[in-house]
Design an enzyme around this catalytic site. Structure first.
Site, PDB file in Angstrom:
ATOM      1  N   THR A 105       0.731  -1.189   0.029  1.00  0.00           N
ATOM      2  CA  THR A 105      -0.032  -0.064   0.124  1.00  0.00           C
ATOM      3  C   THR A 105       1.026   1.226  -0.091  1.00  0.00           C
ATOM      4  O   THR A 105       0.466   2.288  -0.711  1.00  0.00           O
ATOM      5  CB  THR A 105      -0.947  -0.108   1.126  1.00  0.00           C
ATOM      6  OG1 THR A 105      -1.981  -1.147   0.962  1.00  0.00           O
ATOM      7  CG2 THR A 105      -1.614   1.260   1.405  1.00  0.00           C
ATOM      8  N   THR A 145      -4.688  -1.188  -4.147  1.00  0.00           N
ATOM      9  CA  THR A 145      -3.022  -1.945  -3.954  1.00  0.00           C
ATOM     10  C   THR A 145      -3.135  -3.229  -4.448  1.00  0.00           C
ATOM     11  O   THR A 145      -2.300  -3.637  -4.883  1.00  0.00           O
ATOM     12  CB  THR A 145      -2.593  -1.564  -2.578  1.00  0.00           C
ATOM     13  OG1 THR A 145      -2.543  -0.205  -2.436  1.00  0.00           O
ATOM     14  CG2 THR A 145      -1.098  -2.231  -2.569  1.00  0.00           C
ATOM     15  N   ASN A 146      -4.179  -4.065  -3.890  1.00  0.00           N
ATOM     16  CA  ASN A 146      -4.329  -5.452  -4.016  1.00  0.00           C
ATOM     17  C   ASN A 146      -4.209  -6.152  -5.711  1.00  0.00           C
ATOM     18  O   ASN A 146      -4.057  -7.190  -5.792  1.00  0.00           O
ATOM     19  CB  ASN A 146      -5.162  -6.009  -3.194  1.00  0.00           C
ATOM     20  CG  ASN A 146      -5.232  -5.692  -1.659  1.00  0.00           C
ATOM     21  OD1 ASN A 146      -4.053  -4.920  -1.373  1.00  0.00           O
ATOM     22  ND2 ASN A 146      -6.264  -5.864  -0.941  1.00  0.00           N
ATOM     23  N   SER A 322      45.855 -11.462  -5.806  1.00  0.00           N
ATOM     24  CA  SER A 322      46.305 -11.242  -4.166  1.00  0.00           C
ATOM     25  C   SER A 322      47.128 -10.115  -4.000  1.00  0.00           C
ATOM     26  O   SER A 322      47.737  -9.375  -5.048  1.00  0.00           O
ATOM     27  CB  SER A 322      47.383 -12.512  -4.211  1.00  0.00           C
ATOM     28  OG  SER A 322      48.062 -12.388  -2.877  1.00  0.00           O
ATOM     29  N   SER A 323      47.076  -9.587  -2.887  1.00  0.00           N
ATOM     30  CA  SER A 323      47.679  -8.303  -2.592  1.00  0.00           C
ATOM     31  C   SER A 323      49.089  -8.716  -2.151  1.00  0.00           C
ATOM     32  O   SER A 323      49.918  -7.763  -1.845  1.00  0.00           O
ATOM     33  CB  SER A 323      46.877  -7.714  -1.365  1.00  0.00           C
ATOM     34  OG  SER A 323      46.640  -8.600  -0.183  1.00  0.00           O
ATOM     35  N   LYS A 328      49.433 -13.935  -8.906  1.00  0.00           N
ATOM     36  CA  LYS A 328      48.359 -15.109  -8.488  1.00  0.00           C
ATOM     37  C   LYS A 328      47.223 -14.527  -9.319  1.00  0.00           C
ATOM     38  O   LYS A 328      46.793 -13.154  -9.224  1.00  0.00           O
ATOM     39  CB  LYS A 328      48.148 -15.100  -6.975  1.00  0.00           C
ATOM     40  CG  LYS A 328      47.238 -15.959  -6.554  1.00  0.00           C
ATOM     41  CD  LYS A 328      47.310 -16.222  -5.022  1.00  0.00           C
ATOM     42  CE  LYS A 328      46.312 -17.265  -4.609  1.00  0.00           C
ATOM     43  NZ  LYS A 328      45.259 -17.217  -4.724  1.00  0.00           N
TER      44      LYS A 328
END
Length: 451
Positions: A105, A145-146, A322-323, A328
């Site tokens: 609603t 609304t329904n 990868s950090s 990688k």
């Protein structure tokens, strides 16, 4: 009047007065809902649902104009306002959270208010002057609304479903291209992660394509279910407040606007209270997510290593992995798909439980159902698009690795089972383990295999 007071206007409803920001196109009902259903960092109502309901409002305005319930001036401006919302304007005026009480609603009233105030301004009035155009009396005329909300959700779902089906077709085609590209590459088959009889890498990718083909066909067919709408049923499906002519007009206008072949359900009471169609659609989305997850698992497994694992294929390097470990590369594409699978699976459970939780003539949890369904559709659409554009086309094969593993495996002895039998081959494999010889050497020594 203070500056603070100038920043707000006073609107009234059946409960009383409420302050609404002067610049806002939404009104008192939306403002109350914002206060009632505040959720920090919660997603707002899906824009596709807003656009779907705007289409319903447009069709309703046209139908009411045909019935001469809306005068020409009002009807013209209301229809223009609906079109502007449908085209993506004023999206900042729909701030409600996705989860809300009232079976939708609040969202319906949000649309009513925004459309009314857009039209009011176009007629030279000021926002909130509902003597010109009223959110309920004019914008919500012949509606509830329904019937508006579920119909808008189905229109939104069909749109995104079609986009998903299109992306699935592209992914199927990419897999089929890889099927031909890798048709000459023999590799070791694996069952239960153990060595099995050979097949080609092309056959593996062909199987991926077949799985996606089935998912695409299922989703293509399920659209038929979504086309059945309950518009015209109003509050509980009996059609109170909506004339028979309106019910016909609004259905035809929706069909004309969307081009979706929408049709009013035969039993509007059933279509209003029972939302099992959303469980059905969700189930097929989960099925597709399961297929994608299985494919993602296979790709990660075949590419693992690459030097310390299987390494039969290479996934494209779409970002660093990868950090801390230089060079990688992680299988982020398949991992993206796997997380989408788990999210889709969780939303499917939500949809099933919420649909089952309906009572009597209405399901109050429709907003949760709608948001979960649209999220699954969009997740899969975007995930499949990423998979078909950035991952699968870039897959390459390490033919030497495939050949080495194939030659080193004893499982290929199975090709001789028709001539030598299961028991005889089992004895030969035990001799292979004891002597370290290949089974071809032993078969030749026993005169069971020609050079």
């Amino acid at each position: 009047m203070s500056n603070t007071e100038k920043n707000y206007r006073i609107e009234r409803d059946g409960i009383g007065e409420y302050r609404v920001p002067s610049s806002s196109y939404y009104g008192i009902h939306t403002a109350r809902a914002l206060d009632n259903f505040f959720l920090n960092n919660c997603k707002i109502v899906n824009p596709e649902i807003i656009k779907g309901i705007a289409i319903v409002k447009l069709a309703a305005a046209r139908a009411n104009s045909m019935e001469k319930k809306l005068d020409s001036a009002k009807g013209t401006e209301i229809k223009k306002a609906c079109e502007r919302v449908f085209n993506g304007e004023f999206m900042d005026e729909f701030p409600l959270p996705a989860i809300q009480g009232g079976a939708g609603t609040s969202t319906n009233m949000n649309l009513n208010e925004v459309i009314a105030n857009i039209a009011i301004e176009a007629m030279g009035g000021e926002k909130g002057d509902y003597s010109l155009i009223h959110p309920i009396e004019d914008i919500n005329m012949s509606q509830s609304t329904n019937d508006v909300y579920p119909t808008g959700v189905k229109i939104a779902a069909i749109k995104v479903l079609r986009e998903l089906v299109e992306e699935a077709m592209k992914l199927q085609e990419v897999f089929q291209e890889k099927e031909h590209e890798f048709a000459h590459v023999y590799k070791l088959g694996r069952t239960q992660l153990q060595d099995a009889v050979p097949l080609t890498l092309g056959q593996s990718f062909g199987a991926f394509g077949e799985a996606i083909s089935r998912d695409r066909w299922r989703l293509y067919k399920i659209e038929e279910r979504l086309r059945r709408i309950n518009i015209g049923g109003t509050a509980v499906g009996t059609g109170v407040g909506a004339s028979l002519k309106y019910r016909y007009y609004v259905s035809e206008e929706l069909k004309r606007i969307t081009g979706y072949g929408l049709a009013r359900a035969e039993n509007l009471i059933d279509a209003t209270q029972n939302l099992d169609v959303f469980v059905e659609v969700s189930g097929l989305l989960k099925t597709m997510a399961s297929s994608l997850n299985k494919i993602a698992n296979d790709l990660r497994f075949m590419s693992c290593g690459p030097l310390g694992g299987i390494g039969e294929i290479n996934l494209p390097a779409i970002q660093m992995g990868s950090s801390i470990m230089p060079g990688k590369i992680n299988p982020v594409g398949p991992e993206f798909i796997k997380q989408i699978f788990h999210k889709v699976q969780g939303n499917d459970l939500i949809i099933s439980a919420a649909v089952a939780d309906g009572e009597l003539e209405l399901n109050a949890l429709t907003p949760l159902i709608a948001e979960s369904l649209l999220e699954n559709l969009e997740l899969l659409r975007d995930g499949v698009r990423m998979f078909s554009s950035k991952v699968i086309p870039g897959v390459t094969v390490n033919e030497d690795v495939c050949e080495r593993m194939l030659r080193s495996s004893l499982s290929t002895i199975t090709r001789h089972i028709d001539t030598l039998g299961y028991d005889e081959l089992s004895k030969i494999l035990k001799e292979c383990e004891k002597t370290g010889k290949t089974y071809e050497v032993i078969l030749k020594e026993k005169g069971l295999l020609e050079e």
